[in-house]
Design an enzyme around this catalytic site. Structure first.
Site, PDB file in Angstrom:
ATOM      1  N   CYS A   1      46.139  39.432  40.698  1.00  0.00           N
ATOM      2  CA  CYS A   1      46.287  38.045  40.907  1.00  0.00           C
ATOM      3  C   CYS A   1      45.067  37.110  40.286  1.00  0.00           C
ATOM      4  CB  CYS A   1      46.601  37.821  42.411  1.00  0.00           C
ATOM      5  SG  CYS A   1      44.934  38.069  43.400  1.00  0.00           S
TER       6      CYS A   1
ATOM      7  N   GLU B   1      47.875  34.214  50.516  1.00  0.00           N
ATOM      8  CA  GLU B   1      47.235  34.711  49.274  1.00  0.00           C
ATOM      9  C   GLU B   1      48.149  34.700  48.328  1.00  0.00           C
ATOM     10  OE1 GLU B   1      44.297  33.967  48.809  1.00  0.00           O
ATOM     11  OE2 GLU B   1      43.557  33.893  50.989  1.00  0.00           O
TER      12      GLU B   1
END
Length: 468
Positions: free
Chosen positions: A244, A210
């Site tokens: 993010c 990720e």
């Protein structure tokens, strides 16, 4: 001397003995996570405030409540997720049992970043536990207060023969990665992601990465600039921009930019007051290293809003940059801070071309009153996730998989997707030991007649007919 070997061997032995396999054991560990969240809520909020100046509101919304929701979902659905999944059969196997068994991989390593240290620890951990794995957690040493709770308090709520938390920085993580794990789950930046992937490759260990990237946000001319500004300002400056999936830049026309800048100023003032530095609702940069990096980006383009900073508090004001060139540093790296560049384009086509000549992002956003514009952006671009007319609200749905594509990551999790990520999808067919006469079709000596019959028998059938 390897400080990890003994503990890792203990975890491997626990898995081999089958301790984590039963639904009862998995449910008990998930209940432990639930108690951990409820018993230590205030302590967790205080740690997040200490590390990131994160408000109680943001801590609850983005860390504690999301983690609790994942635990609750897994507890409600654990037995159904664990059930063998029946699949369709062909004529040759109509009397047999065909299914997919979801079995745990074994020993899992979860490496956690600092920006959402509770969420990004517990959400993947829920999936790993629900799937029946033993787990090694490596929290970030950068978010020190939260790391301390994860290391000292969380283990009390779990079976420590099956789960452990390891501490340390880059050197210790490197040593840990020299060991063979059955699955690795990493959240962080692409540079470290490559190191983790290279380490996993030595053992052919499956992996989820990720990562991040520069998430674009297109704003159409027909939008209400204040509505866009409210939504963009909230999800850009949430957690001081250290998210993010936050938008890394806006693409809009020159006309929309002239309307959007004052609207963004209104939103920032409404959210954080005339002096955002005194607002309890605005976070701080995690450490001096990242503060210095972000301070350097303030020199790109022209500051239209904000631009102030205070090194002593690691404070950077909510900032909007205009007249930004594509070649400037602020457009070459993931910002990961409360800075929002506006880049002007002449058309939707130019905006899409701008997005597509960059690496595929973790998230992509588009604002427009015309659904065909949203659908065009969706159809002509690629990203890990997409949201039309808002920010990262897609992240609130456990029914949607979360993950990147290309340099923004690989693999998916959240909800049942987490369970599936940490499960080996084992293909199973249980055949009868008798009825050997039927198998004569496949044995030599071969014939064209047997081939024709066998090909028909091997065609997949969706019906439940058991006649041969």
């Amino acid at each position: 001397m390897d400080s990890f070997e003994d503990k890792l061997q203990q975890l491997r032995e626990a898995f081999k003995e089958g301790r984590t396999r039963s639904a009862e054991f998995r449910a008990a560990q998930l209940q432990g996570l639930s108690h951990f969240l409820r018993d230590n809520k205030q302590q967790l909020q205080e740690a997040l405030a200490q590390d990131l100046h994160k408000s109680a509101f943001e801590a609850e919304v983005s860390e504690i409540a999301i983690s609790q929701a994942e635990v609750d979902l897994a507890l409600r659905n654990l037995r159904s997720w664990m059930k063998d999944e029946k699949v369709s059969k062909n004529l040759a196997t109509q009397l047999d049992s065909a299914f997919i068994r979801k079995e745990p991989f074994g020993l899992v390593l979860i490496i956690v970043p600092w920006n959402y240290p509770i969420n990004l620890t517990l959400v993947p951990l829920v999936g790993a536990i629900a799937a029946g794995n033993c787990v090694v957690l490596k929290p970030s040493e950068i978010s020190k207060a939260t790391e301390k709770i994860l290391a000292e308090v969380l283990p009390r709520y779990l079976d420590q023969s099956c789960f452990t938390v390891v501490l340390g920085g880059r050197q210790e993580t490197g040593q840990l990665l020299e060991h063979k794990f059955d699955y690795i789950f990493f959240t962080g930046n692409a540079y470290v992601g490559k190191i983790v992937m290279a380490a996993a490759a030595k053992h052919l260990t499956p992996i989820t990465l990720e990562l991040g990237g520069k998430n674009p946000c297109y704003v159409d001319d027909n939008c209400d600039p204040q509505i866009v500004a409210n939504r963009v300002a909230w999800f850009r400056y949430f957690n001081a921009g250290q998210t993010c999936v936050a938008p890394d830049y806006i693409l809009c026309s020159q006309e929309m930019q002239e309307r959007l800048v004052p609207a963004l100023q209104n939103a920032i003032t409404r959210f954080y007051g005339d002096n955002p530095q005194t607002s309890p609702n605005l976070g701080r940069i995690i450490n001096q290293k990242h503060f210095k990096r972000l301070q350097g980006l303030l020199g790109c383009g022209r500051v239209a809003i904000g631009g102030q900073s205070d090194e002593g508090e690691r404070y950077i004001a909510p900032t909007v940059l205009v007249d930004v060139q594509e070649t400037e540093p602020v457009m070459q790296e993931e910002i990961f801070g409360p800075i929002l560049p506006l880049v002007t384009v002449r058309s939707l086509d130019e905006a899409i071309e701008f997005m597509n000549r960059r690496e595929k992002p973790l998230a992509l956003y588009a604002f427009s009153k015309r659904s065909q514009v949203i659908k065009q952006v969706l159809a002509r671009t690629s990203s890990g996730g997409f949201c039309g007319n808002d920010g990262f609200m897609h992240m609130t749905l456990s029914s949607l998989p979360f993950g990147g594509v290309g340099t923004s990551g690989m693999g998916r999790y959240h909800g049942k997707f987490s369970f599936d990520t940490f499960s080996n999808q084992r293909a199973c067919l249980l055949r009868s030991p008798g009825m050997e006469k039927i198998n004569d079709l496949r044995y030599p000596p071969y014939s064209s007649r047997n081939l024709r019959v066998l090909l028909v028998a091997m065609e997949e059938r969706c019906c439940s007919c058991t006649l041969l």
